[in-house]
Design a protein around this motif. Structure first.
Motif, PDB file in Angstrom:
ATOM      1  N   ILE A 113     -10.851 -46.305 -10.240  1.00  0.00           N
ATOM      2  CA  ILE A 113     -10.857 -47.693 -10.711  1.00  0.00           C
ATOM      3  C   ILE A 113      -9.759 -48.429  -9.962  1.00  0.00           C
ATOM      4  O   ILE A 113      -8.603 -48.014  -9.998  1.00  0.00           O
ATOM      5  N   GLN A 114     -10.119 -49.491  -9.282  1.00  0.00           N
ATOM      6  CA  GLN A 114      -9.134 -50.345  -8.623  1.00  0.00           C
ATOM      7  C   GLN A 114      -9.199 -51.710  -9.305  1.00  0.00           C
ATOM      8  O   GLN A 114     -10.100 -52.507  -9.028  1.00  0.00           O
ATOM      9  N   GLY A 115      -8.312 -51.966 -10.220  1.00  0.00           N
ATOM     10  CA  GLY A 115      -8.368 -53.198 -10.991  1.00  0.00           C
ATOM     11  C   GLY A 115      -7.084 -54.002 -10.883  1.00  0.00           C
ATOM     12  O   GLY A 115      -5.990 -53.436 -10.970  1.00  0.00           O
ATOM     13  N   THR A 116      -7.228 -55.307 -10.705  1.00  0.00           N
ATOM     14  CA  THR A 116      -6.064 -56.170 -10.513  1.00  0.00           C
ATOM     15  C   THR A 116      -6.227 -57.473 -11.282  1.00  0.00           C
ATOM     16  O   THR A 116      -7.292 -58.101 -11.241  1.00  0.00           O
ATOM     17  N   GLY A 117      -5.172 -57.868 -11.973  1.00  0.00           N
ATOM     18  CA  GLY A 117      -5.124 -59.202 -12.549  1.00  0.00           C
ATOM     19  C   GLY A 117      -4.679 -60.176 -11.470  1.00  0.00           C
ATOM     20  O   GLY A 117      -3.479 -60.303 -11.216  1.00  0.00           O
ATOM     21  N   GLU A 118      -5.623 -60.824 -10.825  1.00  0.00           N
ATOM     22  CA  GLU A 118      -5.303 -61.699  -9.692  1.00  0.00           C
ATOM     23  C   GLU A 118      -4.605 -62.982 -10.142  1.00  0.00           C
ATOM     24  O   GLU A 118      -3.639 -63.427  -9.523  1.00  0.00           O
ATOM     25  N   ARG A 119      -5.127 -63.564 -11.214  1.00  0.00           N
ATOM     26  CA  ARG A 119      -4.580 -64.841 -11.678  1.00  0.00           C
ATOM     27  C   ARG A 119      -4.113 -64.804 -13.128  1.00  0.00           C
ATOM     28  O   ARG A 119      -3.551 -65.765 -13.622  1.00  0.00           O
ATOM     29  N   ARG A 120      -4.373 -63.681 -13.791  1.00  0.00           N
ATOM     30  CA  ARG A 120      -3.877 -63.490 -15.155  1.00  0.00           C
ATOM     31  C   ARG A 120      -3.967 -62.024 -15.501  1.00  0.00           C
ATOM     32  O   ARG A 120      -4.637 -61.246 -14.827  1.00  0.00           O
ATOM     33  N   SER A 121      -3.288 -61.629 -16.547  1.00  0.00           N
ATOM     34  CA  SER A 121      -3.411 -60.260 -17.035  1.00  0.00           C
ATOM     35  C   SER A 121      -4.707 -60.131 -17.836  1.00  0.00           C
ATOM     36  O   SER A 121      -5.370 -61.126 -18.141  1.00  0.00           O
ATOM     37  N   PHE A 122      -5.058 -58.892 -18.183  1.00  0.00           N
ATOM     38  CA  PHE A 122      -6.285 -58.697 -18.951  1.00  0.00           C
ATOM     39  C   PHE A 122      -6.061 -57.621 -19.999  1.00  0.00           C
ATOM     40  O   PHE A 122      -5.189 -56.755 -19.854  1.00  0.00           O
ATOM     41  N   SER A 123      -6.864 -57.674 -21.052  1.00  0.00           N
ATOM     42  CA  SER A 123      -6.663 -56.817 -22.228  1.00  0.00           C
ATOM     43  C   SER A 123      -7.446 -55.517 -22.105  1.00  0.00           C
ATOM     44  O   SER A 123      -8.318 -55.354 -21.252  1.00  0.00           O
ATOM     45  N   PHE A 124      -7.154 -54.576 -23.021  1.00  0.00           N
ATOM     46  CA  PHE A 124      -7.912 -53.335 -23.083  1.00  0.00           C
ATOM     47  C   PHE A 124      -9.379 -53.619 -23.393  1.00  0.00           C
ATOM     48  O   PHE A 124     -10.274 -52.960 -22.855  1.00  0.00           O
ATOM     49  N   ASP A 125      -9.637 -54.589 -24.264  1.00  0.00           N
ATOM     50  CA  ASP A 125     -11.021 -54.932 -24.586  1.00  0.00           C
ATOM     51  C   ASP A 125     -11.749 -55.477 -23.365  1.00  0.00           C
ATOM     52  O   ASP A 125     -12.927 -55.164 -23.133  1.00  0.00           O
ATOM     53  N   GLU A 126     -11.064 -56.300 -22.578  1.00  0.00           N
ATOM     54  CA  GLU A 126     -11.682 -56.829 -21.358  1.00  0.00           C
ATOM     55  C   GLU A 126     -11.918 -55.715 -20.343  1.00  0.00           C
ATOM     56  O   GLU A 126     -12.956 -55.688 -19.661  1.00  0.00           O
TER      57      GLU A 126
END
Length: 243
Positions: free
Chosen positions: A201-214
């Motif tokens: 998994i390569q995941g990045t918050g580019e413009r905001r953070s994100f939640s576990f649900d997201e």
């Protein structure tokens, strides 16, 4: 948010995989994912890296490149610059790791498979298209050497594919094109096997953070996309794994 190509949020781009694209490689495909086109080849060599010599174990590795005019503005060839970019190194290693995850390297003996992924047109998702297409090229190369008796056991364990997902304007989207990727608040690439096992998994918050649900919603969306991609791979291969 209306998508440029009028797709639904959970809809893949049009996918085509042409087998045997090059006559000179043991395995080759042209994969088209929307306007992203990648040539993937698999080459067999009867030698392995030095750290595997004498172990009886094989290897699968990958190289990746983008043609200078695969993008709207010409980018110089990395060979001319004299070095590979960090992005290229990262993608090459990702492709290699992904394919090794579904290959029994001991069954290969001391053979090495090199996967070459050359992007001839880029519109987002080049690394995920490369992984999805390379699996078919790898399958064909391994089937060939198996049929020639160079290996006693067919080494592929299961299918694997990859897809991008993201959040754009608070909407969850599957298989982002470049325009969507460039504005995504959250951007993620997911590699997964047919059995639902996650390889990367390569995941990045580019413009905001994100939640576990997201995160959970993105992973479920990627799983849906990867299941569809594997169905396409199966339709292209159209046979059971050799026994």
């Amino acid at each position: 948010m209306k998508r440029k190509d009028r797709r639904k949020p959970d809809q893949l781009r049009k996918i085509t995989i042409k087998r045997g694209y090059l006559e000179t490689a043991e395995g080759s495909v042209l994969i088209k994912v929307g306007k992203t086109w990648v040539v993937c080849t698999a080459s067999v060599e009867e030698r392995v890296p030095s750290f595997l010599r004498g172990t009886g174990q094989g290897w699968v590795t990958a190289e990746y490149s983008m043609l200078p005019r695969s993008t709207a503005i010409r980018t110089p060839r990395e060979a001319i610059l004299g070095r590979l970019s960090g992005r290229t190194h990262e993608i090459q290693r990702l492709i290699g790791r992904s394919l090794r995850a579904v290959v029994d390297l001991n069954a290969l003996g001391e053979l090495a498979i090199t996967i070459d992924c050359d992007v001839i047109q880029a519109d987002g998702g080049t690394r995920t298209a490369a992984i999805t297409g390379s699996f078919v090229a790898l399958y064909d190369a391994l089937k060939l050497i198996y049929s020639l008796g160079k290996i006693a056991t067919f080494p592929i364990k299961e299918y694997i594919a990859a897809v991008s997902v993201g959040i754009c304007n608070d909407q969850f989207l599957l298989d982002l094109c470049y325009e969507e990727d460039s504005i995504a608040e959250v951007d993620m690439n997911v590699v997964m096997t047919e059995s639902g096992q996650i390889v990367e998994i390569q995941g990045t918050g580019e413009r905001r953070s994100f939640s576990f649900d997201e995160l959970d919603s993105l992973l479920k969306l990627s799983k849906k996309g990867i299941e569809e991609l594997i169905s396409i791979q199966k339709a292209v291969i159209n046979e059971n794994f050799p026994e």
